[in-house]
Design a protein around this motif. Structure first.
Motif, PDB file in Angstrom:
ATOM      1  N   ALA A 286     -36.604 -21.268 -22.034  1.00 26.83           N
ATOM      2  CA  ALA A 286     -36.342 -21.635 -20.819  1.00 26.83           C
ATOM      3  C   ALA A 286     -36.716 -20.790 -19.801  1.00 26.83           C
ATOM      4  CB  ALA A 286     -34.659 -22.050 -20.606  1.00 26.83           C
ATOM      5  N   LEU A 287     -37.669 -19.854 -20.119  1.00 24.38           N
ATOM      6  CA  LEU A 287     -38.110 -18.893 -19.029  1.00 24.38           C
ATOM      7  C   LEU A 287     -38.988 -19.427 -18.009  1.00 24.38           C
ATOM      8  CD1 LEU A 287     -39.163 -15.792 -21.214  1.00 24.38           C
ATOM      9  CD2 LEU A 287     -37.507 -15.833 -19.258  1.00 24.38           C
ATOM     10  N   ASN A 288     -39.744 -20.351 -18.323  1.00 29.26           N
ATOM     11  CA  ASN A 288     -40.699 -21.136 -17.251  1.00 29.26           C
ATOM     12  C   ASN A 288     -39.795 -21.881 -16.414  1.00 29.26           C
ATOM     13  OD1 ASN A 288     -43.415 -21.479 -16.370  1.00 29.26           O
ATOM     14  ND2 ASN A 288     -42.861 -23.711 -16.665  1.00 29.26           N
ATOM     15  N   ASP A 289     -38.987 -22.723 -16.865  1.00 33.62           N
ATOM     16  CA  ASP A 289     -37.857 -23.228 -16.121  1.00 33.62           C
ATOM     17  C   ASP A 289     -36.982 -22.217 -14.950  1.00 33.62           C
ATOM     18  OD1 ASP A 289     -38.511 -25.541 -17.296  1.00 33.62           O
ATOM     19  OD2 ASP A 289     -36.748 -25.394 -18.915  1.00 33.62           O
ATOM     20  N   ALA A 290     -36.819 -21.122 -15.656  1.00 32.28           N
ATOM     21  CA  ALA A 290     -36.082 -20.134 -14.840  1.00 32.28           C
ATOM     22  C   ALA A 290     -37.102 -19.686 -13.581  1.00 32.28           C
ATOM     23  CB  ALA A 290     -35.463 -19.079 -15.757  1.00 32.28           C
ATOM     24  N   GLY A 340     -32.592 -14.649 -16.403  1.00 34.97           N
ATOM     25  CA  GLY A 340     -33.741 -13.731 -16.401  1.00 34.97           C
ATOM     26  C   GLY A 340     -33.317 -12.341 -16.853  1.00 34.97           C
ATOM     27  N   ALA A 341     -32.112 -11.896 -16.113  1.00 33.54           N
ATOM     28  CA  ALA A 341     -31.526 -10.596 -16.548  1.00 33.54           C
ATOM     29  C   ALA A 341     -31.201 -10.440 -17.956  1.00 33.54           C
ATOM     30  CB  ALA A 341     -30.559 -10.155 -15.515  1.00 33.54           C
ATOM     31  N   HIS A 342     -30.893 -11.440 -18.494  1.00 38.89           N
ATOM     32  CA  HIS A 342     -30.384 -11.318 -19.839  1.00 38.89           C
ATOM     33  C   HIS A 342     -31.471 -11.378 -20.677  1.00 38.89           C
ATOM     34  CE1 HIS A 342     -27.901 -11.896 -23.601  1.00 38.89           C
ATOM     35  NE2 HIS A 342     -28.438 -12.924 -23.727  1.00 38.89           N
ATOM     36  N   ALA A 343     -32.641 -12.151 -20.349  1.00 38.32           N
ATOM     37  CA  ALA A 343     -33.600 -12.407 -21.217  1.00 38.32           C
ATOM     38  C   ALA A 343     -34.666 -11.123 -21.371  1.00 38.32           C
ATOM     39  CB  ALA A 343     -34.646 -13.489 -20.393  1.00 38.32           C
ATOM     40  N   ARG A 344     -34.409 -10.163 -20.053  1.00 41.27           N
ATOM     41  CA  ARG A 344     -35.198  -8.926 -20.285  1.00 41.27           C
ATOM     42  C   ARG A 344     -34.610  -8.110 -21.574  1.00 41.27           C
ATOM     43  NH1 ARG A 344     -34.048  -9.384 -14.075  1.00 41.27           N
ATOM     44  NH2 ARG A 344     -35.636 -10.748 -14.057  1.00 41.27           N
ATOM     45  N   LEU A 345     -33.260  -8.134 -21.919  1.00 39.13           N
ATOM     46  CA  LEU A 345     -32.725  -7.214 -22.911  1.00 39.13           C
ATOM     47  C   LEU A 345     -33.246  -7.976 -23.881  1.00 39.13           C
ATOM     48  CD1 LEU A 345     -29.125  -6.678 -21.138  1.00 39.13           C
ATOM     49  CD2 LEU A 345     -31.465  -5.134 -20.978  1.00 39.13           C
ATOM     50  N   VAL A 346     -32.973  -9.121 -24.231  1.00 40.70           N
ATOM     51  CA  VAL A 346     -33.352  -9.839 -25.629  1.00 40.70           C
ATOM     52  C   VAL A 346     -34.897  -9.595 -25.761  1.00 40.70           C
ATOM     53  CG1 VAL A 346     -33.617 -12.429 -26.677  1.00 40.70           C
ATOM     54  CG2 VAL A 346     -31.592 -11.859 -25.212  1.00 40.70           C
ATOM     55  N   PHE A 347     -35.793  -9.565 -24.818  1.00 48.46           N
ATOM     56  CA  PHE A 347     -37.317  -9.536 -24.989  1.00 48.46           C
ATOM     57  C   PHE A 347     -37.421  -8.124 -25.711  1.00 48.46           C
ATOM     58  CE2 PHE A 347     -40.963  -7.559 -23.621  1.00 48.46           C
ATOM     59  CZ  PHE A 347     -42.178  -8.555 -24.181  1.00 48.46           C
ATOM     60  N   GLU A 348     -36.709  -7.301 -24.991  1.00 48.23           N
ATOM     61  CA  GLU A 348     -36.961  -5.525 -25.389  1.00 48.23           C
ATOM     62  C   GLU A 348     -36.571  -5.489 -26.799  1.00 48.23           C
ATOM     63  OE1 GLU A 348     -35.563  -3.483 -22.270  1.00 48.23           O
ATOM     64  OE2 GLU A 348     -37.066  -3.907 -20.920  1.00 48.23           O
ATOM     65  N   SER A 349     -35.243  -6.233 -27.040  1.00 54.45           N
ATOM     66  CA  SER A 349     -34.793  -6.024 -28.503  1.00 54.45           C
ATOM     67  C   SER A 349     -35.609  -6.630 -29.605  1.00 54.45           C
ATOM     68  CB  SER A 349     -33.506  -6.534 -28.537  1.00 54.45           C
ATOM     69  OG  SER A 349     -32.936  -6.589 -29.925  1.00 54.45           O
ATOM     70  N   HIS A 350     -36.172  -7.861 -29.269  1.00 54.28           N
ATOM     71  CA  HIS A 350     -36.923  -8.632 -29.969  1.00 54.28           C
ATOM     72  C   HIS A 350     -38.307  -7.884 -30.401  1.00 54.28           C
ATOM     73  CE1 HIS A 350     -37.734 -12.518 -32.045  1.00 54.28           C
ATOM     74  NE2 HIS A 350     -38.937 -12.599 -31.258  1.00 54.28           N
ATOM     75  N   SER A 375     -52.695 -24.127 -14.487  1.00 53.01           N
ATOM     76  CA  SER A 375     -51.161 -24.076 -14.822  1.00 53.01           C
ATOM     77  C   SER A 375     -50.746 -22.603 -15.012  1.00 53.01           C
ATOM     78  CB  SER A 375     -50.818 -24.733 -16.152  1.00 53.01           C
ATOM     79  OG  SER A 375     -49.844 -24.381 -16.475  1.00 53.01           O
ATOM     80  N   SER A 376     -49.622 -22.274 -14.375  1.00 53.66           N
ATOM     81  CA  SER A 376     -49.109 -20.766 -14.438  1.00 53.66           C
ATOM     82  C   SER A 376     -48.488 -20.673 -15.609  1.00 53.66           C
ATOM     83  CB  SER A 376     -48.322 -20.483 -13.123  1.00 53.66           C
ATOM     84  OG  SER A 376     -47.211 -20.976 -13.122  1.00 53.66           O
ATOM     85  N   ILE A 377     -48.120 -21.481 -16.454  1.00 51.83           N
ATOM     86  CA  ILE A 377     -46.907 -21.441 -17.556  1.00 51.83           C
ATOM     87  C   ILE A 377     -47.099 -20.405 -18.555  1.00 51.83           C
ATOM     88  CG2 ILE A 377     -48.164 -23.119 -19.272  1.00 51.83           C
ATOM     89  CD1 ILE A 377     -45.232 -24.562 -19.154  1.00 51.83           C
ATOM     90  N   LEU A 378     -48.200 -19.931 -18.835  1.00 54.54           N
ATOM     91  CA  LEU A 378     -48.640 -19.008 -19.927  1.00 54.54           C
ATOM     92  C   LEU A 378     -48.419 -17.708 -19.147  1.00 54.54           C
ATOM     93  CD1 LEU A 378     -49.607 -19.247 -22.879  1.00 54.54           C
ATOM     94  CD2 LEU A 378     -50.038 -21.373 -21.428  1.00 54.54           C
ATOM     95  N   SER A 379     -48.029 -17.438 -17.778  1.00 52.82           N
ATOM     96  CA  SER A 379     -47.824 -16.134 -17.232  1.00 52.82           C
ATOM     97  C   SER A 379     -46.308 -16.127 -16.795  1.00 52.82           C
ATOM     98  CB  SER A 379     -48.946 -15.908 -16.234  1.00 52.82           C
ATOM     99  OG  SER A 379     -50.430 -15.606 -16.888  1.00 52.82           O
ATOM    100  N   SER A 380     -45.779 -17.142 -16.166  1.00 49.55           N
ATOM    101  CA  SER A 380     -44.721 -17.122 -15.423  1.00 49.55           C
ATOM    102  C   SER A 380     -43.442 -16.557 -16.236  1.00 49.55           C
ATOM    103  CB  SER A 380     -44.220 -18.621 -15.155  1.00 49.55           C
ATOM    104  OG  SER A 380     -45.102 -18.920 -14.010  1.00 49.55           O
ATOM    105  N   LEU A 381     -43.488 -16.633 -17.540  1.00 56.20           N
ATOM    106  CA  LEU A 381     -42.498 -16.221 -18.292  1.00 56.20           C
ATOM    107  C   LEU A 381     -42.465 -14.715 -18.327  1.00 56.20           C
ATOM    108  CD1 LEU A 381     -43.603 -16.403 -22.298  1.00 56.20           C
ATOM    109  CD2 LEU A 381     -45.184 -16.866 -20.437  1.00 56.20           C
ATOM    110  N   TRP A 382     -43.429 -13.974 -18.323  1.00 54.48           N
ATOM    111  CA  TRP A 382     -43.621 -12.602 -18.237  1.00 54.48           C
ATOM    112  C   TRP A 382     -43.425 -12.141 -16.801  1.00 54.48           C
ATOM    113  CZ3 TRP A 382     -43.605 -12.362 -23.050  1.00 54.48           C
ATOM    114  CH2 TRP A 382     -44.470 -13.076 -23.940  1.00 54.48           C
ATOM    115  N   THR A 383     -43.585 -12.801 -15.600  1.00 57.65           N
ATOM    116  CA  THR A 383     -42.896 -12.446 -14.568  1.00 57.65           C
ATOM    117  C   THR A 383     -41.653 -12.426 -14.592  1.00 57.65           C
ATOM    118  OG1 THR A 383     -45.047 -13.592 -13.721  1.00 57.65           O
ATOM    119  CG2 THR A 383     -43.677 -12.795 -12.064  1.00 57.65           C
TER     120      THR A 383
END
Lengths: 439, 439
Positions: A286-290, A340-350, A375-383
Motif C-alpha cells: 500500500a506504499l503508493n496509496d500512502a 509509512g513510519a512502520h513501513a520504514r522499519l519493515v523495509f530495513e529488516s527485509h 506516472s510516479s508509481i515506481l518512485s513514490s514508494l521510496w519517497t
C-alpha cells in the motif's frame, strides 16, 4: 570536445588544473542554452549577466589561490520552486510571475558558499504539485515527448548539456522520472539529510531536495558540498549484494523497462556482484496509496493559504486539495503517516542482508505528448520510505528513448549508496564515460 | 474597560456589533505598547502606520457590508522567525538585521485573508533555537524574571495586553513555557495541521506553528481561520474523562507546580469530570532524550548553510550543532525518529479511553533573571508525539507569578481538544473571564 559536454566532475578537474576557466564553462553553457532552449524549453529564467560576473569572480579568486570548494566556478540550474536570492521565483504559477525572493534556499546557499554559480531557474509543474499546470519543457531526445516531471526543466537541462548540475525536488517521483526519461543521473537523498528551507512546501513529510548530474561522481560532488558524508572510493562490485525488486507495480512497467532491468542484472552478475531476487513483503503493497494520501493530505495545509488568498485565481486542481471536494480526511492522513513510519522499519529488516535494492527507473520510455509527465508509481514508494535513491541511465528502449534503473539505499547512509552506485553505473549505463549529445 | 483589555473573542464580538472599530482597537494596542514596551521589550518591530492603514481599510469594508471572517480587523503579533511580507524578518540574528521577506508565512497569509492585521514582529531566541542568543523580553508580571522562550515576545505581548493574539513556534517547549510563565492561553496544534511555510526551519519533524490568546475561545477563533476543524460548543465537564500525568520529569516540577495541578484536578472533579491518574508507560521515558537528538540532529541540516555562509559570524552554539564538536550522528538521529514514530502509537493506545491528558505547564514559576528562559522538559515530550496541546493558566505560585497546566489531546483531533479545553479552563483558571493587568 567543448566545455558544455563535460560532466561536473570532469569540468571541476579541468578548472582545478587551470585547463578551463569558469567564464569559459559558463559561456559554453549559455551558448548551448541559446542554441537549444527554443526547442527544449528547460528554463524559466537565465541570469546570464549575473552568472558571467560570478564566473569572473571565481576565476579571479582561483588565480589568487583561493578555492572555495570542489565546485568552485561550477554553474548549476535550480528548479523554480527552490529560491535563489535575487532571481525570479515563480513556482511556474501565474500568481507569482513577479516574485523575487530575498533568501537563497539552503541548498543554494551551500553551493554558493562552495563557489558554485546559480545559472537560472528551470521549469517545473506548477508548485511541483499534482493538479497544477505542467512545465512547457520537452524531452531533449524527442521534443514530441515529455521529459517527465515535476523537475522537468532540471532533468532536461542536464541531459541536453545546458548545465552540468541542477537541483530538483521529489514529493512522489519528481526527481527520478525525469532522470529515467532524459537519461541522466539523479540523487534523492534521505529525507531530512538536506535542508528543505527555501523550497516550496507541498507535503512536509515527503518533500526532498535532489539533484541531477551526468555521472555518479557528479552527484557525489554535490553531496559533499551539501554536507552528506561520502565515501572515498567506489565499492568493488565483487562482494556487493544487490536485491532486485520489481515493486508491487511491476505490471505497470513496459517490456522495455523490464528488459533494461534484466540487462542490468546480467551486467552486474557478469562483473561479480551477487544479485538476489526479492520483492517487498506484501504488507508494503500500500506504499503508493500512502504516498497519495500523505501528499494530498499534507498538501491541504500547504495550499490552504493560496486557496484563501487567491480564490478563483488559484489552480482548480490545487484548490481542491485544500478545500475539497475530495479533500483527504484527518484520520486517513494519520493512518497513512503511521503506515509509512512502520513501513520504514519493515523495509530495513527485509533487506538487512543486502547493500542496495535495484528496481526499474520508471514505467518505461517517456510518453508521447506533453499533456502528462508520466506516472510516479515506481518512485513514490521510496519517497514514503525516506530512503536515498540514485537514478542510473540503463540504455534505450524500442523507441530510442532512455530507460533507467533506480538503486535504493538505506536511511542516512547516502554515502554508502553513492559508493555502490558508482560501481553499478560503470556496468549498467552503456553511455558511462561517453558524451551523449541530443538534438 | 478599554479595548486593549478585551480578549480576541470579546473584541471580535464588539467589532461585529459595531461597538468597537478596528482603528480603535489597533490604536489602544499601540498605546499600550508605547506605555509598556520599554519595560517588557516584547517587540522587535511594530508596523504602526501599516496597521492603522489596514485597520481603516477593514473598518471601511465592514461599513460597506464586507466581512472577511471572524477576525476581521483584529491585530495580531508574529514571532520574528515567522515571515510577514514587507516587515522586518530578523530571526533575532545580527546576521539578518536588514532582512525584509517578500512572502507572508502560511499562517499570516490565512490571517490576512481573514481580515486580521499583523501589528509587528515579536522578540525570540535567535532562530528560535537552542544555542543562540536569548530574547530581551521580560516577564510582564515581574521584569526581573524571564517570560520563558523561545516565543518570549509573543507570550509576553499577549499577557501584557499589547495585542489580543500572537503567533509563536514550538520545536521543544517554545510555545508552552511562555504561556505558563506569563499566564496566557496557547495552542500547539497537531504537527502538520498548519502550514509551517515561512517559519525559520530548525527541526523539520518537530517545528510547529502555534498561537497565544487570552481564552480558549481566542485560540479556537484562530484555529478556525487556519482551517482546523473546531467544535461548535464546549464539551460538558460531566462525562469528560481526563488522565493526569505528571510525566517522567515530575521530579523537576516545583511544589508550586504540583500544587497547581492538584488544584486543577480537584476543581475538575468538583465540576463533574472523571479524573484518573495514569503516567506514561516506562517505554516512553526517553521522549525528552529523543527530542534533544531530533532537534539537534535535524538542526544540523537546517544550520549548515548558515555555518558555511557566515562562518565565524554565526552563533557559536548553533554552528556547533551544524559542524560539531558534538554533532548528532546519523544513526542516533534515525533511531530517535523511529522511537518517536513508535511512541505516537504507544501513547494513543495507552490513553485510548480518555478525552485528554492533563500535566504541569512547566517546571514551576518563571525563573529569576533573563539569562535562561527555563526548561522545556515538560513540553518537549508532547512535541515529539505530534499531539495538540493547550496551555491553560492555573493560578499563581508562592512568588506571585503565573503557573499553568497543559491539556494534551490526540493527533488531528485539535477541535475536540479545544472543546474540552474550553470546559476545563472555566474551572481551572481563576482569572477566567476577568482581566489581569500587569504592571
Amino acid at each position: 570536445m567543448t566545455a558544455e559536454t563535460l560532466t561536473a566532475a570532469e569540468a571541476a578537474g579541468a578548472m582545478a588544473e587551470r585547463r578551463l576557466s569558469s567564464v569559459e564553462l559558463v559561456a559554453a553553457c549559455l551558448d548551448r542554452i541559446e542554441r537549444r532552449d527554443g526547442t527544449v524549453r528547460a528554463w524559466l529564467s537565465v541570469d546570464r549577466e549575473g552568472a558571467l560576473a560570478a564566473a569572473r569572480q571565481m576565476d579571479a579568486e582561483r588565480a589568487a589561490g583561493r578555492v572555495r570548494g570542489p565546485l568552485h566556478g561550477m554553474p548549476f540550474g535550480v528548479k523554480d520552486v527552490i529560491d535563489v536570492a535575487g532571481q525570479p521565483g515563480t513556482h511556474n504559477s501565474p500568481l507569482h510571475l513577479s516574485r523575487v525572493p530575498v533568501d537563497d534556499a539552503g541548498c543554494v546557499a551551500l553551493m554558493r558558499a562552495g563557489g558554485a554559480i546559480p545559472l537560472g531557474k528551470t521549469d517545473t509543474a506548477e508548485f511541483a504539485a499534482a493538479g497544477g499546470r505542467n512545465a512547457a519543457t520537452r524531452n531533449p531526445h524527442d521534443p514530441g515527448r515529455t521529459p517527465g516531471g515535476s523537475s522537468a526543466g532540471s532533468g532536461a537541462a542536464v541531459a541536453d548539456l545546458h548545465v552540468p548540475l541542477a537541483f530538483g525536488t521529489q514529493t512522489g517521483g519528481s526527481m527520478m522520472r525525469p532522470a529515467a526519461y532524459c537519461g541522466v543521473y539523479a540523487l534523492k537523498p534521505t529525507w531530512g539529510e538536506v535542508s528543505r528551507e527555501g523550497a516550496k512546501l507541498y507535503a512536509a513529510s515527503l518533500d526532498t531536495i535532489g539533484w541531477y548530474g551526468r555521472s555518479v561522481a557528479d552527484l557525489s560532488l554535490v553531496a559533499g558540498v551539501l554536507g552528506i558524508e561520502t565515501a572515498a572510493a567506489p565499492r568493488p562490485l565483487a562482494g556487493l549484494r544487490i536485491a532486485v525488486c520489481r515493486t508491487p507495480y511491476a505490471d505497470k512497467v513496459s517490456a522495455d523497462g523490464h528488459a533494461a532491468l534484466d540487462r542490468a542484472v546480467r551486467a552486474l552478475e557478469a562483473a561479480g556482484a551477487t544479485v538476489v531476487a526479492r520483492e517487498l513483503p506484501a504488507s508494503l503493497n500500500a506504499l503508493n496509496d500512502a504516498k497519495e494520501t500523505i501528499m494530498r493530505g499534507e498538501g491541504r495545509a500547504a495550499f490552504l493559504p493560496h486557496a484563501r488568498v487567491y480564490g478563483d485565481r488559484f489552480s482548480d486542481g490545487l484548490r481542491r486539495q485544500a478545500e475539497g471536494p475530495g479533500v483527504i480526511t484527518r484520520p486517513a492522513l494519520k493512518a497513512a503517516l503511521d503506515y509509512g513510519a512502520h513501513a520504514r522499519l519493515v523495509f530495513e529488516s527485509h533487506y538487512r542482508d543486502v547493500d542496495a535494492v535495484l528496481c526499474p527507473g520508471a514505467t518505461g520510455e517517456a510518453d508521447r505528448g506533453l499533456e502528462s509527465s508520466g506516472s510516479s508509481i515506481l518512485s513514490s514508494l521510496w519517497t514514503v520510505l525516506h530512503v536515498p535513491v540514485v537514478g542510473i541511465p540503463a540504455g534505450e528502449g524500442s523507441g530510442g528513448l532512455p530507460l533507467g534503473v533506480q538503486l535504493v539505499g538505506f536511511r542516512f547512509a547516502d554515502g554508502a549508496l553513492l559508493a555502490a552506485a558508482e560501481a553499478v553505473a560503470a556496468v549498467v549505463d552503456p553511455w558511462a564515460g561517453r558524451v551523449r549529445v541530443p538534438g
